[in-house]
Design a protein around this motif. Structure first.
Motif, PDB file in Angstrom:
ATOM      1  N   VAL A   1       0.849  -1.201   0.000  1.00  0.00           N
ATOM      2  CA  VAL A   1       0.000   0.000   0.000  1.00  0.00           C
ATOM      3  C   VAL A   1       0.881   1.245   0.000  1.00  0.00           C
ATOM      4  CG1 VAL A   1      -1.851   1.253   1.182  1.00  0.00           C
ATOM      5  CG2 VAL A   1      -1.762  -1.246   1.329  1.00  0.00           C
ATOM      6  N   PRO A   2       1.029   1.875  -1.147  1.00  0.00           N
ATOM      7  CA  PRO A   2       1.803   3.116  -1.170  1.00  0.00           C
ATOM      8  C   PRO A   2       0.900   4.306  -0.870  1.00  0.00           C
ATOM      9  CG  PRO A   2       1.280   2.393  -3.408  1.00  0.00           C
ATOM     10  CD  PRO A   2       0.510   1.504  -2.461  1.00  0.00           C
ATOM     11  N   VAL A   3       1.324   5.156   0.043  1.00  0.00           N
ATOM     12  CA  VAL A   3       0.566   6.365   0.384  1.00  0.00           C
ATOM     13  C   VAL A   3       1.528   7.548   0.321  1.00  0.00           C
ATOM     14  CG1 VAL A   3      -0.990   7.434   2.067  1.00  0.00           C
ATOM     15  CG2 VAL A   3      -0.734   4.951   2.031  1.00  0.00           C
ATOM     16  N   THR A   4       1.108   8.610  -0.313  1.00  0.00           N
ATOM     17  CA  THR A   4       1.953   9.808  -0.352  1.00  0.00           C
ATOM     18  C   THR A   4       1.209  10.968   0.294  1.00  0.00           C
ATOM     19  OG1 THR A   4       3.032   9.055  -2.361  1.00  0.00           O
ATOM     20  CG2 THR A   4       3.241  11.386  -1.845  1.00  0.00           C
ATOM     21  N   PHE A   5       1.823  11.522   1.335  1.00  0.00           N
ATOM     22  CA  PHE A   5       1.252  12.685   2.016  1.00  0.00           C
ATOM     23  C   PHE A   5       2.002  13.926   1.544  1.00  0.00           C
ATOM     24  CE2 PHE A   5       0.827   9.043   4.852  1.00  0.00           C
ATOM     25  CZ  PHE A   5      -0.514   9.085   5.188  1.00  0.00           C
ATOM     26  N   ARG A   6       1.271  15.008   1.340  1.00  0.00           N
ATOM     27  CA  ARG A   6       1.910  16.275   0.958  1.00  0.00           C
ATOM     28  C   ARG A   6       1.391  17.387   1.855  1.00  0.00           C
ATOM     29  NH1 ARG A   6       1.207  13.681  -3.947  1.00  0.00           N
ATOM     30  NH2 ARG A   6       3.200  13.350  -5.020  1.00  0.00           N
ATOM     31  N   TYR A   7       2.300  18.234   2.309  1.00  0.00           N
ATOM     32  CA  TYR A   7       1.860  19.425   3.035  1.00  0.00           C
ATOM     33  C   TYR A   7       2.914  20.504   2.905  1.00  0.00           C
ATOM     34  CZ  TYR A   7       4.730  17.447   6.904  1.00  0.00           C
ATOM     35  OH  TYR A   7       5.733  16.900   7.671  1.00  0.00           O
ATOM     36  N   ALA A   8       2.468  21.751   3.073  1.00  0.00           N
ATOM     37  CA  ALA A   8       3.377  22.875   2.953  1.00  0.00           C
ATOM     38  C   ALA A   8       3.633  23.478   4.330  1.00  0.00           C
ATOM     39  CB  ALA A   8       2.786  23.932   2.027  1.00  0.00           C
ATOM     40  N   VAL A   9       4.873  23.907   4.548  1.00  0.00           N
ATOM     41  CA  VAL A   9       5.226  24.627   5.771  1.00  0.00           C
ATOM     42  C   VAL A   9       5.524  26.072   5.371  1.00  0.00           C
ATOM     43  CG1 VAL A   9       6.794  24.752   7.735  1.00  0.00           C
ATOM     44  CG2 VAL A   9       6.176  22.508   6.764  1.00  0.00           C
TER      45      VAL A   9
ATOM     46  N   LEU B   1       8.142  25.731   2.463  1.00  0.00           N
ATOM     47  CA  LEU B   1       8.794  24.449   2.218  1.00  0.00           C
ATOM     48  C   LEU B   1       7.705  23.440   1.867  1.00  0.00           C
ATOM     49  CD1 LEU B   1      11.233  24.396   5.285  1.00  0.00           C
ATOM     50  CD2 LEU B   1      11.890  24.650   2.881  1.00  0.00           C
ATOM     51  N   GLU B   2       7.816  22.825   0.705  1.00  0.00           N
ATOM     52  CA  GLU B   2       6.822  21.829   0.294  1.00  0.00           C
ATOM     53  C   GLU B   2       7.306  20.457   0.721  1.00  0.00           C
ATOM     54  OE1 GLU B   2       3.967  22.443  -1.102  1.00  0.00           O
ATOM     55  OE2 GLU B   2       4.179  24.517  -1.824  1.00  0.00           O
ATOM     56  N   GLN B   3       6.525  19.784   1.518  1.00  0.00           N
ATOM     57  CA  GLN B   3       6.935  18.487   2.049  1.00  0.00           C
ATOM     58  C   GLN B   3       6.187  17.348   1.352  1.00  0.00           C
ATOM     59  OE1 GLN B   3       9.255  17.315   3.633  1.00  0.00           O
ATOM     60  NE2 GLN B   3       8.777  16.023   5.362  1.00  0.00           N
ATOM     61  N   THR B   4       6.907  16.312   0.989  1.00  0.00           N
ATOM     62  CA  THR B   4       6.299  15.100   0.439  1.00  0.00           C
ATOM     63  C   THR B   4       6.769  13.924   1.279  1.00  0.00           C
ATOM     64  OG1 THR B   4       6.332  16.039  -1.772  1.00  0.00           O
ATOM     65  CG2 THR B   4       6.077  13.646  -1.624  1.00  0.00           C
ATOM     66  N   VAL B   5       5.842  13.181   1.817  1.00  0.00           N
ATOM     67  CA  VAL B   5       6.177  12.045   2.685  1.00  0.00           C
ATOM     68  C   VAL B   5       5.652  10.756   2.050  1.00  0.00           C
ATOM     69  CG1 VAL B   5       5.983  11.045   4.995  1.00  0.00           C
ATOM     70  CG2 VAL B   5       5.976  13.530   4.713  1.00  0.00           C
ATOM     71  N   PRO B   6       6.524   9.991   1.436  1.00  0.00           N
ATOM     72  CA  PRO B   6       6.085   8.711   0.877  1.00  0.00           C
ATOM     73  C   PRO B   6       6.207   7.617   1.934  1.00  0.00           C
ATOM     74  CG  PRO B   6       8.320   9.225   0.148  1.00  0.00           C
ATOM     75  CD  PRO B   6       7.946  10.262   1.174  1.00  0.00           C
ATOM     76  N   VAL B   7       5.141   6.845   2.112  1.00  0.00           N
ATOM     77  CA  VAL B   7       5.149   5.744   3.072  1.00  0.00           C
ATOM     78  C   VAL B   7       4.649   4.495   2.338  1.00  0.00           C
ATOM     79  CG1 VAL B   7       4.391   4.958   5.352  1.00  0.00           C
ATOM     80  CG2 VAL B   7       4.475   7.402   4.846  1.00  0.00           C
ATOM     81  N   THR B   8       5.347   3.397   2.503  1.00  0.00           N
ATOM     82  CA  THR B   8       4.878   2.156   1.890  1.00  0.00           C
ATOM     83  C   THR B   8       4.623   1.118   2.974  1.00  0.00           C
ATOM     84  OG1 THR B   8       6.118   2.632  -0.113  1.00  0.00           O
ATOM     85  CG2 THR B   8       5.413   0.358   0.210  1.00  0.00           C
ATOM     86  N   PHE B   9       3.385   0.654   3.029  1.00  0.00           N
ATOM     87  CA  PHE B   9       3.016  -0.396   3.978  1.00  0.00           C
ATOM     88  C   PHE B   9       2.961  -1.729   3.235  1.00  0.00           C
ATOM     89  CE2 PHE B   9       1.010   3.561   5.335  1.00  0.00           C
ATOM     90  CZ  PHE B   9       1.388   3.634   6.669  1.00  0.00           C
TER      91      PHE B   9
END
Lengths: 403, 403
Positions: free
Chosen positions: A9-17, B5-13
């Motif tokens: 299960v790939p999930v990508t979260f995005r957010y800006a600071v 700052l644009e953050q991208t957090v990829p997580v793989t379960f």
């Protein structure tokens, strides 16, 4: 007979600071543009305020209300802001999570609505947990108001409250929808919070960025003198390094045993608890960094000159490198009254194998899986001696390993 | 002034779904191999049992204990299994989450230890929520014991309990560590649960796989006659389609508005609540599928012959296509006593824009953003007439749209 389906299960979260000044001034577009509405209707917002911040800025509630009134076409404040106590007690006392969820329920905040929380790290943690578990996660916009929250905890992917007498026992990994760092809030901080937050900057510089460490050495005087421009860069660069680590180190939700960003934290968590949270997190981290760097130097892993630079920077930033509670570490690792028991509690919280980050040089870290109790005791003694040395406003002792 | 700052957090379960028989027979290696220990020590396991399953298999506790005793080199059962009530009440009553967390705390279950939960969907949901929020997530191994849990909810990435009188109000997205489907548990199910679970198989076949739908039509008689081999394939294929959807549809944590797998579910959730959960989830889904397919057929989106096949398959599987509570939908969408209000509650739970999946053919779906109340009322009448028609053990009425 047995069949297996392997699931990925790939999930990508995005957010800006965002880094801004005067977030709630009517002409500031940051909040308005960050809270997009998908439906064409104004975005529904529940606002939660840290009581400590409201006290420091008595007109905050009115300014928030005025901002939303000025942007009524885009934003809909569902109710007057909810105020909760600031500081660790909001994570410690039962009932606050439920209070926030009551408001989420009552005002129909859904997965496409927003909870905007303005406060220090403890309030962000508690409200974050409430928001992350309501409807399996409503959108959380963090407005951190301390150095520590702006450069570290507030830009990360965790939330929590305390339970069973243990810090952060309950919580989830849940990236925010956005983080809005308003530097103006920092001006109201007490000196010890202004400086304490810099411990995380020292930490991440030690782990990742020797140039940033050198910049902190150069700017230590300005930072102590509360130069806002210097602080602005310190916060920005520290947040940037933290964000890059979370995104790039491959384990943002900590499924493995390694937590390199927790450098100095095994002792820090224990010292916070041993002092009944009288020692604040940043201060505890400073002591933890001093301890683990001294340990590394005594073990020959960290060159003595690098170790001296670390200690002198902490002292220059007026951060503690020793507290009496550290002294009790010179006892038995099994005794929960001593800091050494923090090693095992740290392992238990993470699970799996004990994994402690240690420096090999400024800007470079490695990991060890055991720490020698005797060397830790000698490290504590060395720090106590250093702490006991007289020091002036303009000069600092030069620590030495030879005793 | 403002920086971003644009953050991208990829997580793989990753997790495996095993299909086996006799999971707790000493020679079965599945549980042993699924619970790897990273430390060389036996893996620590807290086991939670569904009281309903313990009642159906009175020796279950003893078998679990014997299995762990036989594999003491690899597995360490930290305490006798904790038994919790089965069914929706375990999600409804406050206190069960805390009871599971008390055990997690008391027995030192950490992020590299395991909670193994044996039970139906409600118990998996509740224990899953407790495990996901302890230490920000300890490892959860699900052993689902119902058709519904084995082919649908138990293989997915959600957990929850009810709050504020609303189903699943509290919860998180948290993939399990592993899922162990033991087909033997299904033999103890009441007929209505054996068949009810097939509603999710019909649903996913309708959305994704016309060939699986045709297989269900062929095997309907065998499934009703409780042929375990037929059920084994139905569960496997349904789980496989669900897993492929979660992995491949791009939004496993439901950050957007679209929930294609929730076909038929807006009415189903409302009917469960209107009947005080006397109607079980699978049965409610069957009624929901019948309603939305009839609506689609009346709107000319779904060919009449496809619609007839759907209704005949539901009837052949002895699933309900109408319940009296559906009749109250023939009223006002704003009236919470009627099923039509479920549309708005569904939108509220997801947030954002109302998005309802509807069929264009067997195996093919699309989405709409509004439903016509008059056409829904006509759909309900059509289903009531069909429900009132006499039918025999070996023949079924052929529904027609003309009235």
């Amino acid at each position: 007979m047995t069949r297996v389906l392997e699931q990925t299960v790939p999930v990508t979260f995005r957010y800006a600071v965002h880094f801004t000044h005067g977030l709630f001034q009517a002409h500031n577009p940051v909040l308005c543009t960050a809270l997009a509405s998908a439906t064409g209707e104004p975005a529904k917002v529940l606002c939660v305020l840290d009581g400590g911040v409201s006290q420091a800025f008595p007109d905050l509630g009115a300014r928030v209300a005025a901002y939303f009134a000025a942007h009524a076409d885009a934003l809909h404040l569902v109710a007057p802001p909810l105020t909760v106590p600031g500081g660790e007690r909001v994570k410690q006392e039962a009932g606050w999570v439920r209070a926030v969820q009551d408001a989420i329920h009552m005002h129909g905040i859904d997965r496409h609505s927003y909870v905007v929380v303005v406060g220090g790290g403890a309030v962000l943690d508690m409200v974050g947990f409430a928001a992350a578990t309501a409807h399996r996660g409503v959108r959380l916009v963090r407005v951190p108001t301390t150095v520590l929250a702006q450069n570290d905890s507030g830009v990360g992917v965790k939330n929590s409250v305390n339970a069973y007498g243990k810090k952060n026992w309950l919580g989830t990994f849940a990236p925010p929808y956005a983080v809005l760092n308003d530097l103006t809030f920092l001006t109201a901080l007490e000196d010890r919070d202004w400086l304490g937050g810099l411990a995380e900057a020292v930490k991440v510089a030690l782990l990742k960025d020797a140039a940033f460490f050198a910049w902190l050495e150069e700017q230590a005087g300005a930072l102590v003198a509360r130069d806002l421009e210097a602080m602005e860069y310190a916060v920005y660069r520290c947040a940037e390094l933290h964000l890059a680590h979370i995104a790039g180190a491959g384990d943002p939700f900590e499924l493995g045993s390694s937590r390199p960003l927790d450098f100095g934290h095994w002792a820090a968590h224990k010292l916070e608890s041993l002092t009944g949270y009288a020692l604040r997190h940043g201060e505890a981290v400073a002591v933890g960094l001093a301890l683990d760097c001294t340990y590394g130097a005594l073990q020959g892993m960290l060159p003595e000159t690098d170790w001296q630079r670390v200690l002198r920077l902490l002292l220059a930033l007026k951060l503690p490198v020793y507290v009496p509670e550290l002294g009790t570490s010179a006892q038995d690792p099994a005794d929960p009254r001593g800091v050494l028991s923090g090693l095992n509690e740290f392992r238990e919280h993470l699970g799996g194998r004990l994994t402690i980050p240690l420096l090999t040089a400024i800007g470079h870290a490695t990991e060890v899986h055991a720490m020698d109790a005797d060397v830790l005791r000698r490290s504590v003694e060395l720090l106590r001696d250093l702490h006991d040395q007289p020091r002036g406003a303009s000069w600092l002792p030069t620590p030495t390993l030879a005793s």
